[in-house]
Design a protein around this motif. Structure first.
Motif, mmCIF file in Angstrom:
data_model
loop_
_atom_site.group_PDB
_atom_site.id
_atom_site.type_symbol
_atom_site.label_atom_id
_atom_site.label_comp_id
_atom_site.label_asym_id
_atom_site.label_seq_id
_atom_site.Cartn_x
_atom_site.Cartn_y
_atom_site.Cartn_z
ATOM 1 N N GLY A 71 0.857 -1.182 0.000
ATOM 2 C CA GLY A 71 0.000 0.000 0.000
ATOM 3 C C GLY A 71 0.889 1.227 0.000
ATOM 4 N N GLU A 72 0.285 2.395 0.085
ATOM 5 C CA GLU A 72 1.067 3.626 0.067
ATOM 6 C C GLU A 72 1.930 3.719 1.321
ATOM 7 O OE1 GLU A 72 2.844 6.355 -1.763
ATOM 8 O OE2 GLU A 72 1.149 5.366 -2.716
ATOM 9 N N GLY A 73 3.238 3.558 1.138
ATOM 10 C CA GLY A 73 4.185 3.646 2.250
ATOM 11 C C GLY A 73 4.285 2.402 3.111
ATOM 12 N N THR A 74 3.629 1.297 2.728
ATOM 13 C CA THR A 74 3.695 0.066 3.520
ATOM 14 C C THR A 74 4.285 -1.067 2.687
ATOM 15 O OG1 THR A 74 1.438 -0.577 2.951
ATOM 16 C CG2 THR A 74 1.732 0.695 4.977
ATOM 17 N N TYR A 75 5.078 -1.896 3.352
ATOM 18 C CA TYR A 75 5.779 -2.986 2.690
ATOM 19 C C TYR A 75 5.745 -4.226 3.576
ATOM 20 C CZ TYR A 75 7.649 0.838 -0.070
ATOM 21 O OH TYR A 75 7.766 1.934 -0.875
ATOM 22 N N THR A 76 5.895 -5.388 2.949
ATOM 23 C CA THR A 76 6.124 -6.627 3.690
ATOM 24 C C THR A 76 7.460 -7.186 3.225
ATOM 25 O OG1 THR A 76 4.948 -7.983 2.062
ATOM 26 C CG2 THR A 76 3.676 -7.226 3.973
ATOM 27 N N ALA A 77 8.090 -7.939 4.124
ATOM 28 C CA ALA A 77 9.365 -8.587 3.787
ATOM 29 C C ALA A 77 9.393 -9.943 4.471
ATOM 30 C CB ALA A 77 10.536 -7.730 4.245
ATOM 31 N N PHE A 78 9.698 -10.971 3.698
ATOM 32 C CA PHE A 78 9.721 -12.338 4.206
ATOM 33 C C PHE A 78 10.997 -13.029 3.746
ATOM 34 C CE2 PHE A 78 5.213 -11.302 3.642
ATOM 35 C CZ PHE A 78 4.711 -11.600 4.896
ATOM 36 N N ASP A 79 11.434 -14.011 4.539
ATOM 37 C CA ASP A 79 12.551 -14.847 4.126
ATOM 38 C C ASP A 79 12.085 -15.721 2.974
ATOM 39 O OD1 ASP A 79 14.728 -16.931 4.163
ATOM 40 O OD2 ASP A 79 15.315 -15.698 5.875
ATOM 41 N N ALA A 80 12.946 -15.956 2.012
ATOM 42 C CA ALA A 80 12.595 -16.764 0.839
ATOM 43 C C ALA A 80 12.793 -18.252 1.070
ATOM 44 C CB ALA A 80 13.388 -16.306 -0.375
ATOM 45 N N ALA A 81 13.132 -18.654 2.292
ATOM 46 C CA ALA A 81 13.266 -20.077 2.611
ATOM 47 C C ALA A 81 11.881 -20.681 2.809
ATOM 48 C CB ALA A 81 14.091 -20.257 3.884
ATOM 49 N N CYS A 82 11.689 -21.892 2.325
ATOM 50 C CA CYS A 82 10.417 -22.586 2.522
ATOM 51 C C CYS A 82 10.212 -22.785 4.031
ATOM 52 C CB CYS A 82 10.419 -23.940 1.827
ATOM 53 S SG CYS A 82 10.520 -23.818 0.037
ATOM 54 N N PRO A 83 9.136 -22.265 4.581
ATOM 55 C CA PRO A 83 8.975 -22.295 6.028
ATOM 56 C C PRO A 83 8.635 -23.661 6.614
ATOM 57 C CG PRO A 83 7.094 -21.232 5.016
ATOM 58 C CD PRO A 83 8.078 -21.493 3.925
ATOM 59 N N ASN A 84 8.268 -24.622 5.807
ATOM 60 C CA ASN A 84 7.891 -25.938 6.308
ATOM 61 C C ASN A 84 8.786 -27.050 5.782
ATOM 62 O OD1 ASN A 84 5.311 -25.515 7.966
ATOM 63 N ND2 ASN A 84 4.998 -24.265 6.145
ATOM 64 N N GLN A 85 10.003 -26.685 5.385
ATOM 65 C CA GLN A 85 10.977 -27.640 4.870
ATOM 66 C C GLN A 85 12.334 -27.335 5.477
ATOM 67 O OE1 GLN A 85 10.077 -30.097 2.733
ATOM 68 N NE2 GLN A 85 7.993 -29.336 2.592
ATOM 69 N N ALA A 86 13.177 -28.348 5.588
ATOM 70 C CA ALA A 86 14.551 -28.128 6.042
ATOM 71 C C ALA A 86 15.293 -27.275 5.026
ATOM 72 C CB ALA A 86 15.250 -29.469 6.230
ATOM 73 N N GLN A 124 8.884 -13.530 8.770
ATOM 74 C CA GLN A 124 8.713 -12.121 8.417
ATOM 75 C C GLN A 124 9.800 -11.246 9.024
ATOM 76 O OE1 GLN A 124 4.886 -10.493 9.456
ATOM 77 N NE2 GLN A 124 5.134 -8.792 8.049
ATOM 78 N N TYR A 125 10.159 -10.212 8.274
ATOM 79 C CA TYR A 125 11.074 -9.178 8.737
ATOM 80 C C TYR A 125 10.330 -7.853 8.744
ATOM 81 C CZ TYR A 125 14.580 -12.725 7.725
ATOM 82 O OH TYR A 125 15.298 -13.892 7.711
ATOM 83 N N ARG A 126 10.848 -6.892 9.465
ATOM 84 C CA ARG A 126 10.261 -5.545 9.469
ATOM 85 C C ARG A 126 10.655 -4.846 8.173
ATOM 86 N NH1 ARG A 126 11.711 -6.593 14.778
ATOM 87 N NH2 ARG A 126 10.131 -6.063 16.318
#
Length: 138
Positions: A71-86, A124-126
């Motif tokens: 959105g305007e001025g809002t972002y999300t950031a996530f790790d690209a590692a599969c969260p349910n796999q080694a 998730q990251y800030r």
């Protein structure tokens, strides 16, 4: 006696307002330090000027990070590692529209929320925007 109860109630409220949703306590993804500034004036990050155009950034977190303007001025950031796999079993997730897709089990995770219907959501990251720069950190 009233002061003691007030102190106990205040302390309970204070410690219940933590930010645990960003650490996720995922046993598959270690807590790597992330602190990166992305300038959307650079061609690599130009898509971050527009809502719903995620960008993959290598060499941060466990398998890179995926950043998206929500959105305007809002972002999300996530790790690209599969969260349910080694970590060793899969490569970094790929981007498909507003979803991240795990290379191991083909599970899709929404890049607005990080949710994918599995046990663990994406890590998730800030992410904060200021002018043309997006700061991603934990």
């Amino acid at each position: 006696m009233k002061k003691i109860w007030f102190f106990i109630a205040f302390t309970a409220v204070l410690f219940s307002c933590s930010d645990n949703n960003r650490s996720n306590n995922n046993p598959y993804i270690p807590n790597y330090a992330v602190n990166v500034y992305l300038d959307n004036n650079l061609p690599t990050y130009n898509n971050l000027k527009y809502v719903s155009n995620p960008v993959y950034v290598a060499n941060y977190g466990a398998k890179g990070i995926i950043v998206m303007k929500t959105g305007e001025g809002t972002y999300t950031a996530f790790d690209a590692a599969c969260p349910n796999q080694a970590l060793t079993s899969c490569s970094a997730m790929t981007i498909s529209g507003i979803y991240a897709v795990c290379s191991c089990d083909k599970a899709q995770y929404n890049l607005f929320t990080g949710l994918g219907g599995k046990e663990y959501p994406m890590k998730q990251y800030r992410a904060e925007g200021s002018g043309t720069v997006i700061h991603v950190y934990n």
